[in-house]
Design an enzyme around this catalytic site. Sequence first.
Site, PDB file in Angstrom:
ATOM      1  N   ASP A 128     -49.959  49.733 115.187  1.00  0.00           N
ATOM      2  CA  ASP A 128     -50.911  50.194 116.111  1.00  0.00           C
ATOM      3  C   ASP A 128     -52.454  50.526 115.643  1.00  0.00           C
ATOM      4  OD1 ASP A 128     -52.004  51.226 119.015  1.00  0.00           O
ATOM      5  OD2 ASP A 128     -51.707  52.991 117.783  1.00  0.00           O
ATOM      6  N   GLU A 140     -52.582  45.482 115.304  1.00  0.00           N
ATOM      7  CA  GLU A 140     -53.798  45.465 116.303  1.00  0.00           C
ATOM      8  C   GLU A 140     -54.988  45.883 115.890  1.00  0.00           C
ATOM      9  OE1 GLU A 140     -55.282  48.138 120.234  1.00  0.00           O
ATOM     10  OE2 GLU A 140     -54.204  49.141 118.723  1.00  0.00           O
TER      11      GLU A 140
END
Length: 485
Positions: A233, A263
């Site tokens: 993340d 991400e």
Amino acid sequence: MERNHTMLQFFEWHVAADGDHWKRLRDAAPELKASGIDAVWIPPVTKGESPDDTGYGVYDLYDLGEFDQKGDVRTKYGTKDELHEAIAACHENGIQVYVDVVMNHKAGADEKETFQVIEVDAENRLEEISEPFEIEAWTKFTFPGRDGKYSDFQWNFDHFNGTDYDAREERTGFFKIVGEGKDWNDQVDDEFGNYDYLMFANIDYNHPEVRDEMINWGKWMSDMLDADGYRLDAIKHISHDFIDEFIRQVKEHRDGNFYMVGEYWNEDIEACGDFLEATDYQLDLFDVQLHYKLHRISEEGRDADLSTLFEGTLVGEFPMNAVTFVDNHDSQPGESLESWVQDWFKQSAYALVLLRADGYPCVFYGDYFGIDGEDPIEDKREAIDPLIYARYHRAYGEQDDYFDHPATIGWVRHGVEEIEGSGCAVVVTVGDEGEKRMFVGEHRAGEEWTDYTNSIDEPVVIDDEGYGIFPVQAGSVSVWALPAE
């Protein structure tokens, strides 16, 4: 021959906070595999700052729903035992499990501490707007409910380099922590001057103890869950050097057989390319550029240009490192990066990610099972399942593109001998109904191909020269191939 792989993001932002989500995954595993999905990206499994927390407000990385902390033993999604059961069910059905890993920040500290900070400008974190001053902030993490099990590491303000709340004055701001060698990490995205700080207590990856602890934890959790990979993340906010080391060490710990996707939410393809180079192409990235293009096409409708769709996208520039997707939990309506692909174009968008030769496609839970919450959205599974089927059974072989018209494009996958009946022809339009004459092979002469989207009833007969004239309805997609078995 290895079959095409398809990932499913198994959550959306408004999944019910009833503690039953791991049970839902356990029960869904057989039907997911039957539909052609062979990997799931699951939400953060670690204890958040409350039982309702989605997992991104991470409190204790070693609490997977095992300890009575922050209001409950379970996380939003269930208990550790239920998580193990869900992963076991996935593995029994040949589905890999990628765990969402949140390493940028920590939330819900156990105690306050007093220390010096410098306030920085919100729009330019490199601009200091105060002299050093003292604040009281929630930065001490002792995890009393876990009592040192798995790790005795306790966090204090020295392990962070920024926070956003002064509890003494009850005010928010961007506060850079003062200390020897303390600063923002310079190996991060340069938005706002320096985008190291995102939220909560920001982890300082210049600190050697922090780096060691986080890498040890990454190895521990991969073993504890027998996970097949991680989704990392918010990595544009984390030291690229640390991400590189984290991936190397965790992969080596797992004998190299461990998948990583990150991400890196940035529309700038050069920034994504620089990140891939800095981390030696060890991981895939989500194709944010393609997502935004699909979103804009759904907004522009007839004015959109499909012929340039893949230019400047990750899958266009770095096809071996691209995870393609239509939407996710951040782009869904009402969320931080809302950029929802409109319903009329949703099936076409999925065809554009599922049936192409390049990219590792990820289907969104909110599209496949629907979105919960105050403004629910119905699922589009009926539109997506035929495409996943076509991907698994038909979309193989060399690819020829017919991107010769702005409103209507097509492509052909020529199939492979190893997979009987493979090969397909796809036509997408944002305009009126139309057709594409495309070559599928002289050996196909006489074959009757049907539309997997069921929008056109009449089959297409391949002519003696190996061409088919493949129609498509206005503003839609048709996927042509030999009839499903």
